[in-house]
Design an enzyme around this catalytic site. Structure first.
Site, PDB file in Angstrom:
ATOM      1  N   ASP A 303       0.865  -1.171   0.000  1.00 36.82           N
ATOM      2  CA  ASP A 303       0.000   0.000   0.000  1.00 36.82           C
ATOM      3  C   ASP A 303       0.911   1.234   0.000  1.00 36.82           C
ATOM      4  O   ASP A 303       2.135   1.145   0.029  1.00 36.82           O
ATOM      5  CB  ASP A 303      -0.939  -0.028   1.207  1.00 36.82           C
ATOM      6  CG  ASP A 303      -2.207   0.777   0.976  1.00 36.82           C
ATOM      7  OD1 ASP A 303      -2.211   1.671   0.107  1.00 36.82           O
ATOM      8  OD2 ASP A 303      -3.209   0.532   1.669  1.00 36.82           O
ATOM      9  N   GLU A 515     -10.030   6.315   4.987  1.00 38.67           N
ATOM     10  CA  GLU A 515      -8.743   6.221   5.654  1.00 38.67           C
ATOM     11  C   GLU A 515      -8.691   7.140   6.888  1.00 38.67           C
ATOM     12  O   GLU A 515      -9.711   7.438   7.495  1.00 38.67           O
ATOM     13  CB  GLU A 515      -7.606   6.479   4.660  1.00 38.67           C
ATOM     14  CG  GLU A 515      -7.590   5.471   3.512  1.00 38.67           C
ATOM     15  CD  GLU A 515      -6.348   5.552   2.673  1.00 38.67           C
ATOM     16  OE1 GLU A 515      -5.240   5.625   3.220  1.00 38.67           O
ATOM     17  OE2 GLU A 515      -6.478   5.524   1.432  1.00 38.67           O
TER      18      GLU A 515
END
Length: 754
Positions: A303, A515
């Site tokens: 990621d 997020e």
């Protein structure tokens, strides 16, 4: 009969031929990969493992367009193999995407080996970074449909429109298994059940990749975030998890196993840490389990910046260079660096000094090249726009509408408050009533989805959908409340308007987020919205509460004062009109909750809880002053309809089975009401006694059926031995002798495993 036999024979021959073609194609690709790999230098190999964000190559004076020198440096000097993300300012047209990918392709063709660049993007609910694309409900809404055919069709459309954008790789599906509903990415998951998540994962992978991932209408999928990412005990993004491996295997890993079996081409690694080990640093999880035990042959990508974070955040590496060594030796194949070239220079140096073996590099590059060949990027990496006449078409939009309509979930409907009557005077109010940002959520046109009102200006907010159906003059509206800021004057305005209305449609929820920006410290609905709900409730008028949210924000302060409750999750661009059609009865709701909707912040039990989570001292002593231990606001699987369904005649074909038997279960489902409707039929299984404390019940099968008034259908399910098993303390899947209970609706029946 003879014709039937010939047809079966023909199908077998075709199937064998197709299987052989796949095998031959794989052999051809493997040979091409081996030949190309043999020609590559170390630097070219490491370049293939390097992924850089597209904005690094832009001309500062001309956002969204490349500085030719920067692009040349990245592709020719650093040999980068992959680019991700969106040019500034966001959401290009398919024409601009074509220009962007053409420039990248042209630069790659100037290199010695002409290896195409692999472009990836977070197209998670449609081609969500392309202007004019069809946007579907977010994943949590897909799960609520309990309709894998619908979900697969949506993924096919998403793949079509993403390929129309010249992009062959999507960072989807999200296979996270959230254990804390406060987590800011819960809406990107399929909810709290591993079986439901597995079936939805397969539907998305099948839809994205099709029968041939190299088709100009298919894309490579990327499972994420392997593994345990959604289980932070703080509920905050990218914070630690504590998960025994037994639980990881029984729940989380099964979702990835299903997607791998379906053919997922890549996987993105979790940014978190489990039991003190960052997943990006775990050879046990990435190499031993994922690559060896599960035989995953695809690409393992990090990621955003997560190798660097091993040094700067997790503190398990002494430097960036040390972090690269740790991650690559753990099994990482590609680094989403993504804003510099330190990964490239550090890894080249590590190999030259013998700290990372060439065998590890060759394994990673083989996987990357294989995926590029499978995607046919060596033949064509830029879309011919003439091949995509259905991009953003009415046909695709209708599918998004259908999906949104089947996801929206009716949780409560006292005194038949719904459906609404078009002759009633309606007040529409609430902080989420008039914005596309809240219908779409994050990862929509931009990272946080803050520009959806601009990019989706031609779509209908909830308010606009009401006005389109009834006429502007027939709909009362005022915001009533801000999402966060309290405004007594605005609340009073809503109260005064409500006095002239027959019913109130109160739209509450959350801002757009994903997020870390979506982290919260309070799971309750914001105080400004609670205050509005309580003020309106004092009028004694029927209130229809519409929840537009990515996670279940607590509503126990006022839920009892609402006549009806509708959960629409994040339904996408067509969600407003789908919702209003449901509220007026033009569409019969059929969604079901894919998670428990909690009532209190310290009572977050899942539906498949253990028996000790269902009791309290008060219950044992019949003492009313004690609160029940298990008391969700709405339980997993809740979903009402404007008709009624009756379950009867539950049958199991065997009352006793051995460890080699399957179990066939049938149930009759009747539409006992006066309106046609769809029903998600859920089969739960309970293992009544086990050496590892059993769950109260667990979802094992589901099916979505349509029934006319008075119609009865017999639904059949088959349970296999794996359905009876659990992971024991030795990390082995086992079943144990004893009684199991099947439950469908209000029907239950037992069978015995001998």
């Amino acid at each position: 009969m003879k014709r039937t036999k010939l047809l079966v024979l023909a199908l077998l021959v075709c199937g064998a031929a197709w299987s052989q073609e796949i095998k031959n194609n794989k052999g051809t690709i493997d040979a091409k990969v081996a030949e190309l790999l043999s020609k590559m230098t170390l630097e070219e190999k490491v370049g293939q493992m390097t992924q850089i964000t597209v904005t690094i190559f832009e001309d500062p004076a001309k956002p969204g367009y490349f500085d030719p020198a920067k692009l040349k440096q990245g592709i020719q000097d650093y040999h980068i193999g992959s680019i991700l993300n969106v040019p500034n300012p966001g959401a290009p047209t398919i024409q601009r995407w074509q220009e962007t990918l053409t420039a990248i392709s042209n630069e790659a063709n100037k290199t010695r080996l002409k290896i195409p660049v692999l472009y990836g993007i977070d197209a998670i609910h449609g081609a969500s970074y392309t202007a004019g694309a069809t946007l579907f409900p977010q994943q949590i809404g897909l799960a609520a449909t309990y309709n894998t055919d619908l979900v697969k069709r949506g993924a096919e459309i998403s793949a079509y429109e993403t390929r129309a954008s010249s992009i062959p790789w999507v960072f989807s599906p999200d296979l996270d298994f959230p254990r804390n509903p406060a987590w800011s990415r819960m809406w990107e998951s399929f909810g709290e059940d591993a079986y439901l998540s597995s079936k939805m994962a397969v539907a998305l992978v099948d839809g994205f990749e099709g029968t041939s991932v190299g088709s100009k209408y298919s894309v490579a999928s990327c499972m994420k975030h392997y593994i345990g990412y959604g289980s932070t005990y703080s509920g905050k993004d990218r914070t630690p998890s504590i998960i025994p491996e037994r639980l990881l295997r029984q729940y989380d890993l099964t979702i990835y196993q299903a997607a791998i079996k379906a053919g997922a081409k890549s996987v993105m690694v979790s940014s978190g840490e489990i039991n003190g080990t960052p997943v990006h640093a775990s050879k046990h999880l990435i190499t031993d389990i994922l690559k060896k035990e599960l035989d995953f042959q695809g690409v393992v990508v990090t990621d955003w910046k997560d190798i660097i974070y091993l040094y700067t955040r997790h503190k398990v590496a002494e430097s960036k260079r040390d972090a690269v060594r740790i991650a690559i030796m753990a099994g990482i194949d590609m680094s989403m660096v993504p804003e510099e070239f330190s990964f490239y220079t550090d890894l080249v140096d590590l190999v030259k000094k013998g700290e990372v073996p060439m065998s590890r590099i060759d394994d990673a590059v083989t996987r990357i090249l294989r995926m590029k060949y499978e995607l046919n990027l060596f033949q064509n990496s830029v879309a011919n726009l003439k091949d995509y006449p259905k991009f953003g078409s009415a046909e695709h939009i209708q599918e998004a509408y259908n999906t949104a309509a089947e996801s929206i979930t009716l949780l409560k409907n006292n005194a038949s408050a719904l459906p609404l009557n078009k002759n009633e005077k309606i007040l529409v109010t609430g902080a989420t009533a008039n914005s596309m940002k809240y219908l779409n959520g994050g990862w929509s046109y931009t990272w946080q989805g803050e520009n959806s009102d601009t990019y989706a200006a031609d779509k209908s907010t909830i308010l606009e959908a009401f006005q389109n159906k009834l006429g502007k003059e027939n709909v009362l509206y005022t915001p009533g409340a801000d999402l966060e800021k309290e405004d007594d004057a605005e609340i009073q305005k809503a109260v005064e308007l409500a006095k002239t209305a027959t019913k109130i449609v109160l739209c509450l929820g959350e801002k757009n987020y994903t997020e870390t920006p979506g982290d919260i410290s309070d799971l309750y609905m914001s105080s400004s919205q609670i205050k509005l709900a309580l003020a309106l409730s004092k009028l004694g008028k029927p209130i229809v509460l519409v929840l537009n949210e990515g996670r279940p924000r607590l509503i126990s302060d006022f839920e009892d004062k609402m006549s009806a409750v509708v959960q629409c999750y994040l339904p996408g661009n067509e969600g407003g009109r789908a919702l209003v059609d449901i509220l007026y009865g033009d569409v019969n709701p059929s969604g079901r909750l894919p998670y428990n909707y909690p009532k209190y912040p310290n009572s977050l039990e899942k539906y498949n809880r253990k028996y000790t989570e269902s009791i309290s001292e008060g219950e044992q002593n019949n003492d009313a002053k004690y609160e029940k231990s298990y008391s969700p606001q709405f339980e997993f699987g809740t979903g009402l309809s404007y008709t009624t369904f009756a379950y009867s005649n539950l049958k199991i074909d065997k009352s006793e089975i051995t460890t080699s038997d399957e179990v066939n279960v049938t149930i009759d489902v009747t539409n006992s009401g006066s309106k046609a409707g769809k029903e998600a039929v859920l089969l739960y299984l309970s293992d009544n006694v086990a050496s590892i404390t059993p769950e109260v019940k667990a979802l094992k099968r589901f099916d979505k059926i349509s029934l006319a008034p008075g119609e009865t259908k017999t639904v059949k399910f088959t349970l296999n031995q794996k359905d009876l098993q659990f992971v024991n303390e030795d990390l082995k899947w086992i079943s144990e002798k004893g009684t199991f209970t099947v439950q469908i609706g209000n029907q239950k029946k037992d069978f015995l495993l001998k």
